[in-house]
Scaffold this motif. Structure first.
Motif, PDB file in Angstrom:
ATOM      1  N   THR A   1      -0.350  -3.631  -0.020  1.00 36.68           N
ATOM      2  CA  THR A   1      -0.345  -3.110  -1.384  1.00 36.68           C
ATOM      3  C   THR A   1      -0.889  -1.684  -1.372  1.00 36.68           C
ATOM      4  OG1 THR A   1      -2.552  -4.002  -1.843  1.00 36.68           O
ATOM      5  CG2 THR A   1      -0.670  -5.400  -2.398  1.00 36.68           C
ATOM      6  N   VAL A   2      -0.305  -0.867  -2.225  1.00 40.19           N
ATOM      7  CA  VAL A   2      -0.744   0.527  -2.360  1.00 40.19           C
ATOM      8  C   VAL A   2      -1.161   0.723  -3.816  1.00 40.19           C
ATOM      9  CG1 VAL A   2      -0.146   2.949  -2.067  1.00 40.19           C
ATOM     10  CG2 VAL A   2       0.892   1.220  -0.576  1.00 40.19           C
TER      11      VAL A   2
ATOM     12  N   ASN B   1       0.834   2.304  -6.759  1.00 35.50           N
ATOM     13  CA  ASN B   1       2.194   2.509  -6.247  1.00 35.50           C
ATOM     14  C   ASN B   1       2.788   1.166  -5.824  1.00 35.50           C
ATOM     15  OD1 ASN B   1       2.665   5.699  -5.860  1.00 35.50           O
ATOM     16  ND2 ASN B   1       0.534   5.201  -5.358  1.00 35.50           N
TER      17      ASN B   1
ATOM     18  N   GLN C   1      -2.222   3.965   5.632  1.00 35.16           N
ATOM     19  CA  GLN C   1      -2.799   4.931   4.700  1.00 35.16           C
ATOM     20  C   GLN C   1      -2.660   6.357   5.224  1.00 35.16           C
ATOM     21  OE1 GLN C   1      -6.303   3.694   2.441  1.00 35.16           O
ATOM     22  NE2 GLN C   1      -7.364   5.484   3.257  1.00 35.16           N
TER      23      GLN C   1
ATOM     24  N   LEU D   1       1.026   7.364   4.966  1.00 34.26           N
ATOM     25  CA  LEU D   1       1.462   7.548   3.586  1.00 34.26           C
ATOM     26  C   LEU D   1       0.918   8.842   2.980  1.00 34.26           C
ATOM     27  CD1 LEU D   1       1.286   4.062   1.793  1.00 34.26           C
ATOM     28  CD2 LEU D   1       3.309   5.511   2.154  1.00 34.26           C
TER      29      LEU D   1
ATOM     30  N   PRO E   1      -3.632   8.018  -0.910  1.00 31.87           N
ATOM     31  CA  PRO E   1      -3.241   6.603  -1.041  1.00 31.87           C
ATOM     32  C   PRO E   1      -4.396   5.658  -0.709  1.00 31.87           C
ATOM     33  CG  PRO E   1      -2.436   7.494   1.023  1.00 31.87           C
ATOM     34  CD  PRO E   1      -3.020   8.665   0.251  1.00 31.87           C
ATOM     35  N   GLN E   2      -4.434   4.554  -1.426  1.00 28.96           N
ATOM     36  CA  GLN E   2      -5.407   3.494  -1.158  1.00 28.96           C
ATOM     37  C   GLN E   2      -4.626   2.246  -0.771  1.00 28.96           C
ATOM     38  OE1 GLN E   2      -8.829   3.931  -1.179  1.00 28.96           O
ATOM     39  NE2 GLN E   2      -8.276   6.087  -1.465  1.00 28.96           N
ATOM     40  N   VAL E   3      -4.737   1.844   0.480  1.00 29.36           N
ATOM     41  CA  VAL E   3      -3.919   0.755   1.020  1.00 29.36           C
ATOM     42  C   VAL E   3      -4.773  -0.464   1.335  1.00 29.36           C
ATOM     43  CG1 VAL E   3      -2.352   0.071   2.889  1.00 29.36           C
ATOM     44  CG2 VAL E   3      -2.296   2.424   2.000  1.00 29.36           C
TER      45      VAL E   3
END
Length: 206
Positions: A51-52, A55, A93, A96, A103-105
């Protein structure tokens, strides 16, 4: 990253946590430390959810392929097999960052399929049908033996043993008196089993 670790702990504790005995005194195997839980290595066929944050279109849920990789939107193939969830998340991350601002993955293991056989309980020896059964929380020696159809007429039911692997990869044996459990309702040695336990029932010597 805190989200990843928290979810990983919940999933792994449900799969590999060892329970104390029901009415006996069998000492459960040593608790796995936080470090050990965080070090769980993803395996082939494990189901992984990526999950991002903010996004959702970049998220994906898929099993790890035989080549050890998963495919992530924008990023492409990412190696997951043999790595921790945190390491995979950090890799995604970083990649991306070329497309998404800060981004936070999160990488979450939703199914630990690769460890199916490591978590099974096995019953062998003088039982009607030796079995290898999936571990279930709360399962006891009696549950496992009944799943094997009970003991045969040749069983030395008072000399059964439960073998358990310890945290240091050694193993220990714990005496189980199935005769007392099955015929007298004495649950003293009706221990709760743990993933990977082996219960053996020897035959009587004549």
């Amino acid at each position: 990253m805190k989200i990843v670790r928290h979810v990983a702990v919940l999933l792994l504790v449900a799969v590999i946590s060892a329970c104390a005995s029901g009415s006996g005194s069998l000492t459960p195997p040593p608790e796995r430390t936080q470090a050990a839980v965080d070090d769980y290595l993803i395996g082939v066929d494990d189901m992984v959810q990526v999950t991002v944050w903010r996004n959702p279109e970049l998220g994906v849920t898929a099993p790890v392929r035989p080549d050890g990789k998963i495919s992530v939107p924008l990023v492409g193939d990412v190696v997951a097999g043999g790595r921790t969830s945190a390491a995979v998340a950090a890799d995604i991350q970083q990649k991306l960052a070329d497309f998404v601002r800060t981004p936070q993955v999160a990488v979450i293991l939703t199914e630990l399929r690769s460890h199916e056989y490591l978590s099974r309980v096995r019953v062998t020896g003088a039982v009607r049908q030796p079995v290898s059964i999936p571990y279930r929380q709360g399962m006891t020696v009696l549950d496992a033996v009944l799943a094997a159809g009970g003991t045969t007429e040749f069983a030395a039911a008072d000399r059964a043993d439960l073998y358990r692997r310890n945290g240091d990869d050694s193993s220990s044996a714990h005496a189980v008196n199935l005769d007392r459990i099955l015929n007298h309702g004495d649950l003293t040695t009706n221990y709760r089993v743990a993933p990977g336990d082996i219960i053996t029932v020897p035959e009587r010597t004549f």
